[in-house]
Design an enzyme around this catalytic site. Structure first.
Site, PDB file in Angstrom:
ATOM      1  N   LYS A 178      41.456  33.827  44.258  1.00 31.13           N
ATOM      2  CA  LYS A 178      42.058  34.190  43.320  1.00 31.13           C
ATOM      3  C   LYS A 178      42.883  33.642  41.982  1.00 31.13           C
ATOM      4  CE  LYS A 178      42.976  38.284  41.203  1.00 31.13           C
ATOM      5  NZ  LYS A 178      42.914  39.305  40.910  1.00 31.13           N
TER       6      LYS A 178
ATOM      7  N   CYS B 108      47.709  40.076  34.930  1.00 28.75           N
ATOM      8  CA  CYS B 108      46.813  38.739  35.942  1.00 28.75           C
ATOM      9  C   CYS B 108      47.260  37.534  35.368  1.00 28.75           C
ATOM     10  CB  CYS B 108      46.053  39.310  36.220  1.00 28.75           C
ATOM     11  SG  CYS B 108      45.672  41.285  36.800  1.00 28.75           S
TER      12      CYS B 108
END
Ligand code: SAJ
Length: 433
Positions: free
Chosen positions: A205, A259
């Site tokens: 991720k 993010c």
């Protein structure tokens, strides 16, 4: 493994859509949020976030009785943690929400349960933070309960589609945990489900978002260089991208959201000695709002008292999310220089941002403006024509940070448009990182 009841901790951009996915596939879901306002809003059948297609799905899930929303968990077959992991001012990961959600689950944990962490986290969070907290219950991970990390990878604006279609990574603390996670997500995931270990999944991720951040940073540097040498970076990128192995991203006003502008720091924190490139890319993207302000200064001269209509505050096109938005930072920087900004953000008309003055209509933002500063490629702004703008303001000066109004019709209608990365002004001076 079979699942009848899932408890989802955190009902934000990921938790709420995920809860709906399970509910619309016949699984009972308890959605938990510590924010009373969110619990109340949802229990009134309304939603607190904007995401295409989500509203009717939430309504249906609530009406069917399969989704209930509470401020505390209850015993379930599986628990999923989808709480935010922001960072502190010193760029270190703030794991308080993960810690507290995990502690809440610990009180309800039973033999045979599966616990999944979805929140983006530094490497080893699942085994070094989540597992020990859960084991305070007296139950042992891998023996009494299963534990995995599965990163969310969906793009705001198309969350529902991507939740179903994207490949899903499940990293277990052991094989049984990864397989249990696979069985759980197979409820609604149509994309490939790939199994690995928990720490690898955490790193995947972070690698994905860091890769994107670095690629945007190089695009932003290309824009600065193009500006200095009188080149149109958009044209140059378009042509460079005809090379079969080159895919340069788009420059812009900077990188925002919760993010990409955050996650690379988790790698820097975990291994500062190994991440000079990651750190530098972050600094390049964080400096981009200053480059935009500099562009405004070079086009306009002194900003003191200048009335600027700012179009767009969201961190990217067609979303209502203002977190870490470079547009908001640009407004603050302009205000610091004495400009009078009035910002119009069609997706967040009611936003309450310190030091940012909002207009509730496009007309109000444009009226009396001396300069229009376009910061977000919202579809609604792309559809604006010189005729529409000319009817609402006397100014014909535009700075376009997103290459949205580059067609010839603008200069033909008497507008002077300066586009970011198009070297039409005095060369850009050195940037302070
Ligand atoms: N941006 C540019 N130039 C580009 C693309 C984006 O300046 O060419 C800017 C955007 O304007 C925005 C920022 O970057 O300010 C981030 O936008 P984004 O669309 O790249 O990403 P997010 O933050 O909305 O979502 C990302 C996605 N990650 C990847 O594409 C690798 C998404 O799949 C993740 O789920 C999400 O981060 C997340 O939650 O981590």
């Amino acid at each position: 493994m079979k699942f009848n009841h899932v408890c989802i901790m955190g009902l934000g951009y990921i938790g709420l859509p995920t809860a709906c996915m399970f509910a619309s596939n016949g699984i009972r879901v308890t959605g938990v949020d510590v924010n009373e306002h969110i619990v109340q809003t949802l229990n009134q059948g309304k939603i607190h976030i904007q995401e295409p297609g989500l509203d009717p799905l939430v309504q249906a899930a609530l009406l069917s009785g399969l989704l209930t929303v509470k401020s505390y968990p209850e015993p379930a077959d599986a628990f999923i943690i989808t709480v935010p992991t922001p960072f502190y001012d010193n760029k270190k990961a703030d794991m308080r929400a993960v810690t507290s959600a995990t502690e809440m689950i610990g009180a309800y944990l039973q033999v045979g349960n599966v616990v999944i962490l979805e929140s983006t986290s530094p490497p080893r969070t699942t085994v070094d933070l989540v597992q020990p907290i859960l084991e305070r219950s007296g139950l042992k991970a891998g023996k009494d309960f299963l534990l995995a990390y599965s990163p969310e990878r969906v793009l705001p604006g198309q969350i529902l589609k991507e939740l179903e279609e994207n490949a899903r990574v499940i990293g277990g603390i052991d094989i049984a945990s990864a397989e249990a996670g696979r069985d759980l997500y197979a409820t609604f995931v149509k994309g490939e489900i790939v199994l690995t270990d928990a720490t690898t999944a955490e790193m995947i991720k972070l690698m994905e978002n860091t890769y994107r951040d670095i690629n945007i940073a190089i695009a932003n540097e290309f824009a600065r260089i193009a500006d200095r040498f009188g080149v149109n970076v958009w044209e140059a990128i378009g042509i460079a991208n005809k090379h079969p192995r080159v895919k340069i991203m788009n420059p812009g006003p900077g990188v925002g959201g919760h993010c990409i502008s955050v996650d690379p720091w988790f790698l820097v924190e975990a291994a500062p000695d190994l991440t000079p490139l990651v750190r530098t890319a972050r600094q390049v993207n964080d400096a981009q709002p200053h480059f935009v302000v500099d562009l405004v200064r070079r086009a306009e001269g002194s900003l003191t008292g200048k009335r600027i209509a700012v179009l767009g505050l969201a961190f990217k096109a067609d979303v209502d999310d203002l977190r870490e938005s470079p547009a908001v930072e640009i407004v603050r920087l302009l205000n610091q220089e004495g400009a009078h900004t009035l910002a119009y953000e069609p997706y967040a008309l009611e936003a309450n941002l310190e030091g940012v003055q909002l207009a509730t209509t496009l007309e109000a933002a444009l009226e009396g403006a001396e300069l229009i500063l376009l910061l977000v490629r919202h579809r609604q702004f792309l559809e604006l024509t010189p005729t529409i703008i000319a009817q609402r303001t006397t100014t014909r000066r535009v700075i376009d940070a997103v290459n949205a109004w580059s067609s010839n019709e603008w200069p033909e209608a008497g507008f002077e448009v300066h586009t970011l990365g198009v070297g039409s002004l005095q060369p850009a001076p050195a940037i302070q990182q």
